[in-house]
Scaffold this motif. Structure first.
Motif, PDB file in Angstrom:
ATOM      1  N   CYS A 184      -7.176   4.477   0.772  1.00 13.74           N
ATOM      2  CA  CYS A 184      -6.323   5.670   0.713  1.00 13.74           C
ATOM      3  C   CYS A 184      -6.880   6.801   1.576  1.00 13.74           C
ATOM      4  N   ARG A 185      -8.181   6.991   1.519  1.00 14.55           N
ATOM      5  CA  ARG A 185      -8.813   8.085   2.266  1.00 14.55           C
ATOM      6  C   ARG A 185      -8.544   7.982   3.762  1.00 14.55           C
ATOM      7  N   GLN A 186      -8.504   6.760   4.300  1.00 13.83           N
ATOM      8  CA  GLN A 186      -8.372   6.598   5.746  1.00 13.83           C
ATOM      9  C   GLN A 186      -6.941   6.783   6.262  1.00 13.83           C
ATOM     10  N   ARG A 187      -5.946   6.858   5.364  1.00 19.95           N
ATOM     11  CA  ARG A 187      -4.576   6.982   5.853  1.00 19.95           C
ATOM     12  C   ARG A 187      -3.818   8.201   5.340  1.00 19.95           C
ATOM     13  N   ALA A 213       0.371  -0.194  -6.792  1.00 20.49           N
ATOM     14  CA  ALA A 213      -1.021  -0.643  -6.907  1.00 20.49           C
ATOM     15  C   ALA A 213      -1.456  -1.368  -5.623  1.00 20.49           C
ATOM     16  N   MET A 214      -1.820  -2.636  -5.701  1.00 21.32           N
ATOM     17  CA  MET A 214      -2.303  -3.353  -4.521  1.00 21.32           C
ATOM     18  C   MET A 214      -1.265  -3.333  -3.400  1.00 21.32           C
ATOM     19  N   GLY A 215       0.007  -3.273  -3.746  1.00 20.58           N
ATOM     20  CA  GLY A 215       1.049  -3.165  -2.720  1.00 20.58           C
ATOM     21  C   GLY A 215       0.862  -1.937  -1.849  1.00 20.58           C
ATOM     22  N   VAL A 216       0.448  -0.831  -2.452  1.00 12.31           N
ATOM     23  CA  VAL A 216       0.174   0.398  -1.695  1.00 12.31           C
ATOM     24  C   VAL A 216      -1.031   0.198  -0.779  1.00 12.31           C
ATOM     25  N   PHE A 217      -2.077  -0.442  -1.302  1.00 17.03           N
ATOM     26  CA  PHE A 217      -3.296  -0.596  -0.513  1.00 17.03           C
ATOM     27  C   PHE A 217      -3.062  -1.534   0.672  1.00 17.03           C
ATOM     28  N   LEU A 218      -2.245  -2.561   0.479  1.00 16.11           N
ATOM     29  CA  LEU A 218      -1.897  -3.443   1.597  1.00 16.11           C
ATOM     30  C   LEU A 218      -1.009  -2.706   2.592  1.00 16.11           C
ATOM     31  N   LEU A 219      -0.067  -1.929   2.093  1.00 17.79           N
ATOM     32  CA  LEU A 219       0.796  -1.130   2.965  1.00 17.79           C
ATOM     33  C   LEU A 219      -0.044  -0.211   3.851  1.00 17.79           C
ATOM     34  N   LEU A 220      -1.022   0.447   3.258  1.00 17.12           N
ATOM     35  CA  LEU A 220      -1.868   1.382   4.002  1.00 17.12           C
ATOM     36  C   LEU A 220      -2.788   0.690   5.000  1.00 17.12           C
ATOM     37  N   ALA A 256     -12.944   0.530  -3.383  1.00 15.41           N
ATOM     38  CA  ALA A 256     -12.299   0.031  -2.160  1.00 15.41           C
ATOM     39  C   ALA A 256     -10.919   0.663  -1.992  1.00 15.41           C
ATOM     40  N   ALA A 257     -10.185   0.809  -3.082  1.00 24.57           N
ATOM     41  CA  ALA A 257      -8.859   1.422  -3.023  1.00 24.57           C
ATOM     42  C   ALA A 257      -8.945   2.887  -2.594  1.00 24.57           C
TER      43      ALA A 257
END
Length: 164
Positions: free
Chosen positions: A69-72, A29-36, A64-65
């Protein structure tokens, strides 16, 4: 938590220096979005999962999520990550765009430190302004998405006064 998490992601995306993220386990979840949101993402190889599990647990993916994701992510991985909540092992994360590199767990800290040291040699001004240009559309879309998410949550939290 949702709002503050995406504000943190924006701070990472807009940070003037290169941001190296070392992921030593699961990213959910948010961990993925911070990673990206990092510039260079290194994951430890192992029995870990990287997954945006919102759809799997019955949540609509926040705007926002989706934009983070779209940008990476690659287009096909974007669909699988966002719409299908597909989990990835670190080894498959590079091809999807979730990670830039995977290393043995024992080498993670040394690899991240070496990578950060190398990136510290970049011209700071050139990096900052290039990053701003390269990420301008994504940051604008993420901010717009965060505003949409805030409005959605505000409406959901408002008492029903017969006006809905």
């Amino acid at each position: 938590m949702l709002e503050e998490g995406f504000e943190l992601a924006l701070r990472l995306l807009e940070h003037p220096a290169p941001v190296v993220i070392a992921c030593n386990g699961h990213a959910v979840a948010m961990g993925v979005f911070l990673l990206l949101s990092g510039n260079y993402r290194i994951g430890a190889d192992g029995p870990f999962r990287i997954v945006a599990n919102e759809v799997a647990i019955g949540l609509t993916m926040p705007w926002a999520a989706i934009e983070i994701c779209r940008q990476r992510l690659t287009p096909s991985a974007f669909n699988r990550v966002v719409n299908l909540a597909e989990p990835y092992a670190p080894s498959g994360g590079v091809a999807a765009g979730l990670l830039d590199r995977v290393v043995d767990e024992v080498d993670l800290l040394a690899t991240a430190t070496t990578t950060a040291s190398g990136l510290a040699g970049l011209d700071r001004t050139a990096h900052q302004f290039t990053k701003r240009r390269a990420r301008e559309a994504a940051v604008t879309a993420i901010r717009r998405g965060l505003d949409q998410d805030r409005e959605t949550f505000r409406r959901l939290a408002a008492p029903d006064n017969g006006q809905t």
